[in-house]
Design an enzyme around this catalytic site. Structure first.
Site, PDB file in Angstrom:
ATOM      1  N   GLU A  89      35.986  25.795   5.591  1.00  0.00           N
ATOM      2  CA  GLU A  89      35.140  24.752   6.148  1.00  0.00           C
ATOM      3  C   GLU A  89      34.561  25.215   7.486  1.00  0.00           C
ATOM      4  OE1 GLU A  89      38.769  22.260   7.654  1.00  0.00           O
ATOM      5  OE2 GLU A  89      36.947  21.286   8.378  1.00  0.00           O
ATOM      6  N   ASP A 144      44.165  19.475   9.968  1.00  0.00           N
ATOM      7  CA  ASP A 144      43.993  18.169  10.605  1.00  0.00           C
ATOM      8  C   ASP A 144      43.412  17.189   9.587  1.00  0.00           C
ATOM      9  OD1 ASP A 144      41.419  18.926  10.286  1.00  0.00           O
ATOM     10  OD2 ASP A 144      40.930  19.023  12.421  1.00  0.00           O
ATOM     11  N   ASP A 181      41.296  23.356   7.931  1.00  0.00           N
ATOM     12  CA  ASP A 181      42.119  23.077   9.102  1.00  0.00           C
ATOM     13  C   ASP A 181      43.290  22.167   8.737  1.00  0.00           C
ATOM     14  OD1 ASP A 181      40.482  24.523  10.728  1.00  0.00           O
ATOM     15  OD2 ASP A 181      39.299  22.793  11.382  1.00  0.00           O
ATOM     16  N   ASP A 220      40.389  15.900   9.160  1.00  0.00           N
ATOM     17  CA  ASP A 220      39.145  16.327   8.516  1.00  0.00           C
ATOM     18  C   ASP A 220      39.408  17.410   7.487  1.00  0.00           C
ATOM     19  OD1 ASP A 220      37.497  14.610   9.709  1.00  0.00           O
ATOM     20  OD2 ASP A 220      36.666  16.012  11.193  1.00  0.00           O
TER      21      ASP A 220
END
Ligand code: 0RA
Length: 641
Positions: free
Chosen positions: A430, A505, A503, A507
């Site tokens: 991403e 996290d 990631d 998102d």
């Protein structure tokens, strides 16, 4: 069944034969339970439970209790007739001992009333016994409790009576502890997988009570569905908007029980599941073909007759008639034939016409009697047909375009130089900054990088035409080389490993879910064939003096801190917020180097369960999603919230 042993008169000789049979199971567990992994381990439990389910199907049992004990031994208890304990005429030992120690012996006792015998697994409880460190059976029958214990499949003493059974009580209780010298590694049962399966069994065995207790952590579940597969369909559709009441048919043709429940929703995907003798036939087979044929034929006939389709209009295709369809077909057959031991596909040819006939008649009556429902279903098929037409055009365009664009490859793909797909890896990353690090850090010989910008489309809520108009998705499809949906062809796959790297996290996990949804709905063979992975980037870097280590979880972090044997404030801890924060070398060392990285292989354990989960996470209704996130939030570890 062991070969006829009448000629071998002596007890000892017969014993040897039996033990040789069980020794074969221990030598080649793969042949009997499909391997020695967690799936095979669960298979042991299913095998034993299947026997109790058979008792329920014969109308002789109403309740099954399954318990995982703290030492991971498992007890399965039913209130059926109890395995017979009288002397077996040929083997000259109690039937119970034959059932427990002779391969495939169970079905031999299929006398009157024992209509549907042996699940797919059909290897019999003796195979489970053979693969158990120890096993104990207790049979309540004719007022007595009979008992025998086995170790590695061999009885350690004759069957003996250990007490009186309470008046009128009968049943079978089996406890086994899987053999850790065969199921190696830190294998243990997974509650969630077992629960999934017990729920399905309870749905397709109407009014059976299945009570499951996990004494390792005290979790517990009870399943009882008065409505059988009707309840199953409403369960599958519980988060969807439905178009009409559930259609249900139940019939018996030449001794084969046939049940179908179906209901259309406004979803785009198809959720059709088939069962044969309570086994989820994930590869379908003749019952599923019969169901599809009945639906396509009946709906086309109705649409013609009532002028929804005019002269000159083409018929609805099978796909057109299955968009938004949720259906269960469940058959009970005396002698089910499956494609192979592990593949789960029903092969009995006559079942196709039987299902087609029974459902065709039932559905046709339903449509005639419920014109409003009929209209809603046909409308759905019409929109589906139009959308499919648009999608076909869009797809042809993508394929044609890609043919023109010098063999497809999207501009932002940093391809590798190796040409053998088996050696190649594609990292889907991403964002441009992480993509940049990955491009520099990779081994360009065999690792390709495809950076995706921002969120990809939520494919759960869009039709194929819209999906194909999305640039990120198009880049992905052309990089993979497999095409998509019905046109999917695994042979075109340009990378043996497709690795999602996002990631750690919120998102990142959202994008990962979007990608998984896409792969699940449109390229599920890629998952089934074991090509899809998720990369595991570290959460922390820990430094002390010259030492540098990476932690992939909180537990990991604590372990590393301890291992430094230093003052806590002298240890430098960096928390990685994103892949972009790592320099290319660090990214290589921690996440991409085959020698040191960890990849998670994406598997679909249960299509129906995955279907529901994606539907819930990505579908239209918000409250169930919120509920799911609330109940599962504690299980999510690597999430930065
Ligand atoms: C053979 C014959 C009969 C029952 C069973 C086997 C039986 C097997 C299992 C395995 C687990 N639970 C079970 N319960 C029953 C029928 C015997 C009769 O007619 O009484």
């Amino acid at each position: 069944m062991a070969k006829k042993s009448q000629k071998v008169g002596s007890y000892a000789a017969k014993d040897i034969q039996v033990l040789e049979g069980l020794e074969a199971v221990r030598k080649r567990p793969g042949m009997y339970v499909g391997g020695t992994d967690i799936k095979a381990l669960h298979h042991l439990v299913y095998e034993v439970v299947d026997n109790s389910i058979d008792e329920a199907l014969a109308g002789a049992s109403t309740k099954i209790d399954i318990t995982i004990h703290p030492d991971s031994s498992v007890t399965v208890e039913d209130d059926g007739r109890g395995i017979p304990v009288d002397q077996h005429p040929q083997q000259k030992i109690p039937a119970l001992e034959v059932v427990m120690t002779v391969l495939h012996a169970g079905a031999k006792f299929g006398g009157a009333g024992y209509k549907v015998a042996g699940g797919l697994h059909g290897v019999g409880v003796s195979a489970v016994n053979a693969l158990s460190e120890w096993c104990e059976v207790e049979v309540k029958r004719a007022g007595k409790v009979h008992f025998q214990r086995y170790e590695k499949g061999a009885p350690i003493a004759p069957v003996k009576v250990i007490g009186k059974a309470p008046k009128g009580e009968t049943g079978t209780k089996t406890t086994f502890a899987f053999d850790r010298t065969i199921f190696k590694g830190d294998l243990d049962y997974r509650f969630d997988s077992l629960v999934q399966r017990f729920r399905e069994m309870a749905f397709v065995t109407r009014a059976i009570n299945i009570h499951f207790v996990d004494e390792r952590d005290g979790r517990e579940m009870t399943f009882y569905f008065e409505g059988g597969i009707i309840a199953f369909v409403s369960y599958l559709n519980r988060n969807r908007d439905v178009l009409h009441p559930i259609v249900y048919v139940d019939s018996e043709v030449n001794g084969t029980g046939i049940e179908v429940a179906l209901q259309y929703t406004n979803a785009f995907s198809e959720s059709v599941y088939s069962f044969a003798n309570t086994i989820n036939t994930v590869d379908g087979g003749t019952h599923q073909t019969g169901l599809r044929a009945a639906i396509t034929r009946t709906i086309n006939d109705y649409a013609r007759k009532h002028k929804f389709l005019k002269d000159g209009d083409p018929n609805f295709s099978g796909d057109d008639t299955r968009e938004g369809l949720t259906a269960i077909v469940s058959i009970k057959h005396r002698d089910p034939q499956f494609e192979s031991q592990t593949k789960v596909k029903l092969m009995n040819a006559e079942v196709q016409t039987q299902v087609q006939q029974v459902l065709g008649d039932g559905l046709s009556v339903f449509l005639d009697e419920n014109p409003r429902a009929a209209k809603a279903i046909i409308q759905k098929c019409l929109t589906s047909a139009r959308a499919r037409d648009a999608a076909r055009k869009a797809r042809d365009l993508v394929i044609r375009k890609s043919a023109l664009e010098s063999l497809t490859l999207p501009g932002k793909l940093a391809d590798c130089s190796e040409r053998d797909p088996n050696k190649c890896e594609l990292y889907i990353v991403e964002g441009d900054s992480a993509g940049g690090s990955a491009k520099q850090g990779r081994d360009r010989h065999f690792q390709a990088i495809l950076p995706l910008r921002g969120k990809i489309l939520n494919t759960e809520r869009a039709r194929l035409d819209k999906i194909l108009s999305n640039n990120e998705v198009r880049a992905l499809i052309s990089a993979l080389g497999t095409s998509i949906g019905d046109n999917f062809n695994l042979e075109g796959l340009r990378y043996g490993r497709v690795i999602i790297m996002t990631d750690a996290d919120v998102d990142g996990s959202h994008i990962r879910t979007l990608l998984l949804t896409f792969f699940f709905r449109y390229m599920h063979e890629l998952i089934e064939q074991g090509h899809l992975y998720v990369a595991q980037p570290p959460l922390y870097q820990l430094r002390y003096k010259k030492k540098v280590e990476y932690a992939y979880s909180e537990v990991d972090r604590e372990r590393i801190i301890k291992s430094f044997k230093a003052d806590a404030d002298k240890i430098k801890i960096q928390r990685y917020k994103g892949l972009g924060e790592m320099n290319p070398d660090q990214l290589w060392d921690t996440t991409m180097d085959p020698a040191t990285r960890t990849l998670l292989l994406v598997m679909i354990e249960d299509m129906a369960a995955a279907d529901r989960t994606f539907d819930m996470l990505m579908g239209v209704k918000v409250p169930p999603r919120r509920r799911f996130i609330q109940t599962h939030a504690r299980e999510v570890r690597n999430l930065d919230v």
